[in-house]
Design an enzyme around this catalytic site. Structure first.
Site: not given
Length: 552
Positions: A131-132, A134, A138-139, A153, A286
């Site tokens: 899905l994403a 970073a 990642q997710v 995650k 953050d």
């Protein structure tokens, strides 16, 4: 000094040259960047290459997690970074290069640092496409066997070693700078590097993030401001949590389509931040746009005319990625609140007095000169119109003046200042005319008033009184032990011994008066706090103390 990190420095040089990052900056307008640009062009990896689209993004990705984090911080500062670079940095928030789903599955199933069960046992469905992605993890989306939609995650593999190496390099640079520049010593730059190193290593342990998420969820249960998803399971490299419906705070066009009030959203974001800092003393540190979402209706509810869709309540923020959280001591909380309020009131003499009492100013400092510098430099910035005030810029100016006057900035406050830079950048992107001053002043004033409320402080003292009384009974014992220790050292300390014995006699006489005062103070506490059934007992206890001490 840096020879031990020669290999890493050469690698960073090669990456910068490969993507020709020198072509993304207006080097001709920035003299300090010109030597760096020449150095990049000298590397063989740059020969024959021209401008690389998205070169900054790809370079920071290849450089590693630490540089990704720097890019995420800068991605919120449109006032500091040119638009062509901002557009690249924004992609670092959730569009970093992903790793293979087979690696993610192996991480999840790992019996030591994962969940230790097969994917089919854990999930009814596991979506291979991320899905994403970073900087740290990642997710993937998935569904539990009871039908609940979740996100999974997964920490990036093999990034710990690179993070440790980069921080060793940073620490050597910090030591080199601190040995030569007073301002770096005043900022405790070595301590800052060490603190942030630990923060980032903690970020690799998702059990810590799960604990932080649960704590923040409990702080905002049933809140109209923010919703924090529930964590269902966690291990060192994996976390499974509730899936939410929302979009990143940077997608302002979606808010316009949904008819959301962007000014109200911006003010709500600041209220959440100040609530976390001062009410909870547990703040998200953050807050780049990839971690800050706003609720949107479920996809099945959306229509062509999205303004007719109703959530049933005002849209809330969604708290995600609670890996880096900040706290302050009670003293530092009060100092920060009073200092910010003094700046907002343009009262620099009060601000200097506050930081002086906090012990941040060396005895040799010229307080009057410090106050003049604050008034001359920061004052005009506060007199600008709301949409021209750069709150983070004001803070940076204050820090710059602090460095010139050799003030000692506590390291624990730097994380808060970094977060304020994020928060203001997010708020201004959402609503450029955001009035941070008028929103923050009543919040800070109310919190300070509550902290200084005498009844509240007396109630806290009442709770600590048994410990105070017990500590007081240890004084004679400690003094006798000290006398015996001195006596054992021989006749050379006879004169000191006689002085201390006289002091002990004086203290014993004074103790009767102290106990009377303490008992009277206890009675005052009981009366002031109106503690009901506890008051008569307290009166009797205090009177017994008085009688006992008079007769002893």
């Amino acid at each position: 000094m840096l020879l031990s990190h020669r290999k890493r420095l050469l690698e960073l040089w090669r990456i910068a040259a490969s993507y020709r990052i020198d072509t993304h900056f207006p080097v001709e307008d920035a003299a300090p960047l010109q030597p760096l640009a020449r150095l990049i062009r000298l590397h063989p990896a740059a020969w024959g290459k021209k401008h690389q689209p998205n070169g900054i993004k790809y370079a920071l990705e290849d450089m590693g997690t630490l540089f990704l984090k720097l890019g995420q911080l800068l991605s919120t500062r449109r006032d500091l970074v040119p638009p062509n670079i901002i557009d690249q940095l924004i992609q670092l928030q959730d569009k970093v290069k992903s790793f293979a789903p087979e690696i993610a599955i192996a991480q999840i199933q790992d019996p030591k640092q994962g969940l230790g069960l097969s994917i089919d046992t854990l999930f009814a469905r596991f979506d291979l496409k991320p899905l994403a992605a970073a900087s740290i993890a990642q997710v993937h989306t998935a569904a539990l066997h009871d039908g609940r939609e979740v996100v999974v995650k997964v920490v990036r593999p093999d990034i710990r070693a690179t993070i440790i190496t980069d921080f060793e390099l940073l620490r050597e640079l910090a030591s080199w700078v601190s040995a030569r520049i007073e301002a770096a010593r005043a900022l405790h730059i070595i301590d800052l590097v060490e603190d942030y190193r630990q923060v980032m290593l903690n970020e690799l342990d998702l059990t810590l993030e799960a604990d932080n998420t649960t704590k923040m969820r409990n702080n905002f249960l049933d809140s109209a401001l923010m919703y924090v998803p529930e964590v269902y399971d966690a291990a060192k490299n994996v976390m499974v949590m509730e899936r939410i419906q929302g979009v990143p705070i940077s997608q302002v066009e979606v808010f316009d389509q949904l008819g959301y009030d962007r000014a109200a959203l911006a003010e709500m974001g600041l209220t959440i931040f100040f609530t976390q800092v001062f009410r909870d003393n547990f703040f998200h540190a953050d807050m780049h746009p990839g971690n800050v979402f706003v609720e949107t209706p479920p996809v099945q509810m959306l229509t062509a005319d999205m303004t007719n869709v109703d959530l049933g309540h005002a849209p809330r923020y969604i708290g995600l990625d609670c890996a880096i959280m900040g706290t302050l001591s009670k003293d530092d909380q009060l100092i920060v609140a009073r200092m910010l309020l003094a700046v907002m009131n343009n009262n620099f003499s009060a601000m200097v007095d506050i930081v002086s009492r906090a012990g941040w100013i060396p005895p040799s400092a010229d307080k009057h000169a410090l106050m003049r510098d604050m008034s001359r430099t920061v004052g005009p910035m506060l007199n600008k119109s709301i949409n021209e005030i750069d709150f983070a810029g004001v803070l940076m100016q204050i820090l710059d003046i602090a460095r010139r006057h050799h003030m000692s900035i506590p390291p624990q406050l730097m994380l808060l200042l970094k977060t304020l830079v994020h928060v203001e950048g997010l708020g201004r992107d959402l609503y450029p005319d955001l009035d941070i001053w008028s929103l923050a002043k009543p919040i800070l004033s109310s919190w300070i008033k509550e902290q200084l409320d005498p009844v509240r402080n007396l109630q806290q003292l009442r709770g600590q009184l048994p410990e105070i009384l017990l500590s007081a009974t240890d004084i004679p014992k400690l003094l006798d032990q000290g006398l015996q220790s001195l006596a054992s050292q021989g006749s050379r300390q006879d004169s000191q011994l006689r002085e201390i014995q006289q002091l002990r006699a004086d203290m014993l006489n004074d103790r009767r008066r102290d106990w009377l005062a303490l008992a009277g103070f206890g009675i005052t506490i009981a009366a002031a706090t109106q503690v009901g059934w506890f008051a008569p007992i307290f009166y009797i206890f205090a009177l017994l103390i008085v009688v006992w001490r008079i007769l002893s």
